[in-house]
Design an enzyme around this catalytic site. Sequence first.
Site, PDB file in Angstrom:
ATOM      1  N   SER A 118       0.907  -1.274   0.268  1.00  0.00           N
ATOM      2  CA  SER A 118      -0.170  -0.011  -0.021  1.00  0.00           C
ATOM      3  C   SER A 118       0.574   1.028  -0.602  1.00  0.00           C
ATOM      4  O   SER A 118       0.275   2.333  -0.275  1.00  0.00           O
ATOM      5  CB  SER A 118      -1.034  -0.014   1.290  1.00  0.00           C
ATOM      6  OG  SER A 118      -0.094   0.080   2.232  1.00  0.00           O
ATOM      7  N   GLU A 119       2.210   1.258   0.319  1.00  0.00           N
ATOM      8  CA  GLU A 119       3.299   2.296   0.509  1.00  0.00           C
ATOM      9  C   GLU A 119       4.507   1.787   0.691  1.00  0.00           C
ATOM     10  O   GLU A 119       4.709   0.366   0.894  1.00  0.00           O
ATOM     11  CB  GLU A 119       2.558   3.724   1.336  1.00  0.00           C
ATOM     12  CG  GLU A 119       1.659   4.721   1.292  1.00  0.00           C
ATOM     13  CD  GLU A 119       0.478   3.939   2.094  1.00  0.00           C
ATOM     14  OE1 GLU A 119      -0.913   4.983   1.981  1.00  0.00           O
ATOM     15  OE2 GLU A 119       0.395   2.992   2.920  1.00  0.00           O
ATOM     16  N   THR A 120       5.471   2.606  -0.001  1.00  0.00           N
ATOM     17  CA  THR A 120       6.854   2.131  -0.243  1.00  0.00           C
ATOM     18  C   THR A 120       7.545   4.188   0.518  1.00  0.00           C
ATOM     19  O   THR A 120       6.802   5.277  -0.423  1.00  0.00           O
ATOM     20  CB  THR A 120       7.356   1.852  -1.678  1.00  0.00           C
ATOM     21  OG1 THR A 120       7.111   0.618  -0.907  1.00  0.00           O
ATOM     22  CG2 THR A 120       8.586   1.868  -1.279  1.00  0.00           C
ATOM     23  N   HIS A 130       0.874   4.779   8.635  1.00  0.00           N
ATOM     24  CA  HIS A 130       1.407   3.844   8.886  1.00  0.00           C
ATOM     25  C   HIS A 130       2.698   3.616   8.114  1.00  0.00           C
ATOM     26  O   HIS A 130       4.370   2.969   8.921  1.00  0.00           O
ATOM     27  CB  HIS A 130       0.743   2.553   8.437  1.00  0.00           C
ATOM     28  CG  HIS A 130       1.482   2.015   6.909  1.00  0.00           C
ATOM     29  ND1 HIS A 130       1.069   2.349   6.284  1.00  0.00           N
ATOM     30  CD2 HIS A 130       2.250   0.700   6.774  1.00  0.00           C
ATOM     31  CE1 HIS A 130       1.031   1.491   5.268  1.00  0.00           C
ATOM     32  NE2 HIS A 130       1.763   0.821   5.192  1.00  0.00           N
TER      33      HIS A 130
END
Length: 312
Positions: free
Chosen positions: A46-48, A77
């Site tokens: 979902s995120e990097t 997060h």
Amino acid sequence: MPQCRFVQLDVFTDNAFAGNPLAVFPEAAGLSDEVMMKIAREMNLSETVFVLESEKNEVLRHLRIFTPTREIPFAGHPVVGTWNALAREGVVPLPEGGNGWQRIQHEVGIGVLPVDIEFKDGQPLQVVMTQGQFQILDEVDDGHDQAEIARALGLAREDLDESLPIQVITTGLSCMAVPIRSLADLRSCRVNAALLAEIYTRRGATGCHAFTRETIEIGAARAHARFFAPADNIAEDPATGSACGALGGYLVHHGALSLEPEDGRYKFVIEQGDFIHRPSRINLNVKGAAQAVEEVKVGGPSVLVAKGEVVF
């Protein structure tokens, strides 16, 4: 052949293979925007996060956050997990004796914000981020529009909690908060991805945060939430710190918590991720009162689960 080191953590959990996975590239200097986007797409989380030196005084690092489809200015997060990772690598000065709290300043797309890190025996226990100002950006008060949102979630309009409004809210990254009557109704959501994405993007939100005030656990939990962001290729996010921060502000703003404040602060937990087998617990600390939210903090632990290099 270029290569770049990364670590992967599970965020908002004490247990590996729970919480929300996050890839962090601690030394991302020299990577172009195009390469960052390609790597984020390859990681397919979902995120990097790509960590850079900041050009601002007294700012420890600059974090750039990517979904699989675009760069975003702020998220929860990724901040909590990245600073857990950087604390493990010695980037954060330890408090005296290696125990207690340390505050640093970091830079994200919405500006410079403080982060507080709790250490025990020189290792990070939890990371608490201060988010942006709570704001209500829009409200869905038309009955037909409300029914359409319910239908996009695979629910009937009667499944909505009509004691609270459907609103687009933010503490840095906008989301559409949709109150659901019960935990059973929330569990039974069957999302029409195309319809839901069209609805929330039209309203200026980056995702739909459906929630109920019924919880799985007793004690500190005051809401259970599910976050859907199909427009960013995220069918369901296991733990969404930005959306939970905004939801925490929303619950205090509307006087919707069965909770007394401590020294003007509401401290509680939002549950997320259980229905996709990634249980997450997000700690909220909201200063203020109904109609007067002053500050929102979100925090929790993270677990290191993988290390490696991307070669390109």
